[in-house]
Design an enzyme around this catalytic site. Structure first.
Site, PDB file in Angstrom:
ATOM      1  N   GLY A 196       0.864  -1.118  -0.018  1.00 52.67           N
ATOM      2  CA  GLY A 196       0.138   0.050   0.042  1.00 52.67           C
ATOM      3  C   GLY A 196       0.722   1.291  -0.170  1.00 52.67           C
ATOM      4  O   GLY A 196       1.972   1.151  -0.440  1.00 52.67           O
ATOM      5  N   LEU A 197       0.316   2.291   0.691  1.00 53.96           N
ATOM      6  CA  LEU A 197       0.891   3.591   0.561  1.00 53.96           C
ATOM      7  C   LEU A 197       1.334   4.193  -0.638  1.00 53.96           C
ATOM      8  O   LEU A 197       2.353   4.881  -0.895  1.00 53.96           O
ATOM      9  CB  LEU A 197       2.300   3.642   1.525  1.00 53.96           C
ATOM     10  CG  LEU A 197       2.020   3.122   3.119  1.00 53.96           C
ATOM     11  CD1 LEU A 197       3.433   3.122   3.858  1.00 53.96           C
ATOM     12  CD2 LEU A 197       0.989   4.090   3.931  1.00 53.96           C
ATOM     13  N   CYS A 198       0.332   4.082  -1.567  1.00 58.75           N
ATOM     14  CA  CYS A 198       0.566   4.545  -3.085  1.00 58.75           C
ATOM     15  C   CYS A 198      -0.789   5.203  -3.416  1.00 58.75           C
ATOM     16  O   CYS A 198      -1.229   4.943  -4.619  1.00 58.75           O
ATOM     17  CB  CYS A 198       1.056   3.477  -3.816  1.00 58.75           C
ATOM     18  SG  CYS A 198      -0.099   2.106  -3.974  1.00 58.75           S
ATOM     19  N   GLY A 199      -1.388   5.958  -2.571  1.00 57.81           N
ATOM     20  CA  GLY A 199      -2.426   6.654  -2.880  1.00 57.81           C
ATOM     21  C   GLY A 199      -3.531   5.870  -3.428  1.00 57.81           C
ATOM     22  O   GLY A 199      -3.910   4.732  -2.762  1.00 57.81           O
TER      23      GLY A 199
END
Length: 294
Positions: free
Chosen positions: A87-90
């Site tokens: 994750g952590l990709c908008g």
């Protein structure tokens, strides 16, 4: 008002988070450069290969006999949904999943109600999202990005091709994020199977005169599977570059947001400290007056 210790702890926490997001942005930027080079180099080859296949198959009897061109009533569908493993990709993963769900609603709603839509997930986030929604999910290829190369993607493509040729699927589509730049990714849905003949425009076909060696049949037989595998590989490389671009952008925004939050917390800290000092002074003055009047 929060105590000085609480504000200091929050400042330390946000400062630590900002350092992490900065590091993640730098890592994503480094990976993006490599991923962007890979897709930039492959695109012209993939486009030319598809163009050549369209021109050859439009007039080749051998292409018409290919099992990958056999159109039949669509009852069973395979959707190859390409997301990321992390994750952590908008909104990168959310957009791909929404794109697949929109395609199902608009094109394969009846098949979905019958339970005849299967998801081949390339990327853990897509697999998790569709499993939560009750779809049949093939998770064999979720770790493709751990060792991304043509060989690993080819296995997934061959599985889809074999399933279509054997009649397990009547249509295969790819949903992925197409890379434009670090800030822009466009969700695409491409039909992989059956192959749709796209003859070149008038005048263009006449200008192309292919000489087949060793034979037209052997060339077309080799060209169709290779083009299909390259189509999926291009989609995976596009998605890989898009993921790193989206993560770099998301971490950049997170770093900026952390900076703004630090400014606010430091202002709160200074105000709290001043209020505490003022309170202490008032207490000392009050105590001195009490002693003087005693």
């Amino acid at each position: 008002m929060a105590s000085l210790k609480e504000v200091r702890n929050r400042i330390a926490s946000v400062n630590s988070t900002q350092q992490i997001t900065k590091a993640m942005k730098m890592v994503a930027a480094a990976k993006l450069r490599r991923a962007q080079d890979n897709i930039t180099q492959l695109r012209p080859y993939a486009q030319k290969l598809s163009q050549m296949l369209g021109t050859v198959s439009a007039g080749a009897e051998t292409a018409s006999d290919s099992p990958y061109k056999q159109a039949r009533p669509v009852e069973r569908v395979l959707l190859i949904v390409i997301t990321s493993d992390r994750g952590l990709c908008g909104a990168f993963n959310t957009n791909a999943v929404k794109g697949a769900l929109t395609l199902i609603d608009q094109k394969y709603a009846a098949q979905a109600r019958s339970g005849n839509v299967e998801i081949m997930a390339i990327g853990k986030k897509g697999a998790e999202a569709f499993q939560r929604r009750g779809f049949r999910v093939n998770t064999t290829h979720v770790n493709t990005f751990g060792s991304l190369n043509f060989g690993t993607v080819k296995i997934a493509a061959e599985e889809a091709m074999d399933g279509f040729a054997a009649g397990r699927y009547d249509a295969v589509e790819i949903i992925y994020n197409e890379f434009k730049n670090a800030a822009v990714q466009i969700v695409r849905a491409e039909q992989m199977l059956p192959i749709v003949a796209t003859p070149p425009a008038a005048g263009a076909a006449a200008a192309i005169n292919y000489t087949f060696e060793p034979s037209e049949e052997e060339i077309v037989t080799e060209l169709i599977p290779k083009t299909l595998k390259t189509q999926l590989y291009k989609a995976v490389l596009d998605s890989n570059a898009s993921e790193h671009g989206a993560r770099m952008t998301a971490m950049d925004k997170a770093t900026d947001n952390a900076g703004e939050l630090l400014k606010e917390l430091k202002l709160v800290y200074n105000r709290t400290r001043q209020a505490a000092i003022t309170t202490e002074i008032l207490e000392i003055v009050g105590g001195a007056e009490a002693l003087a009047n005693a």
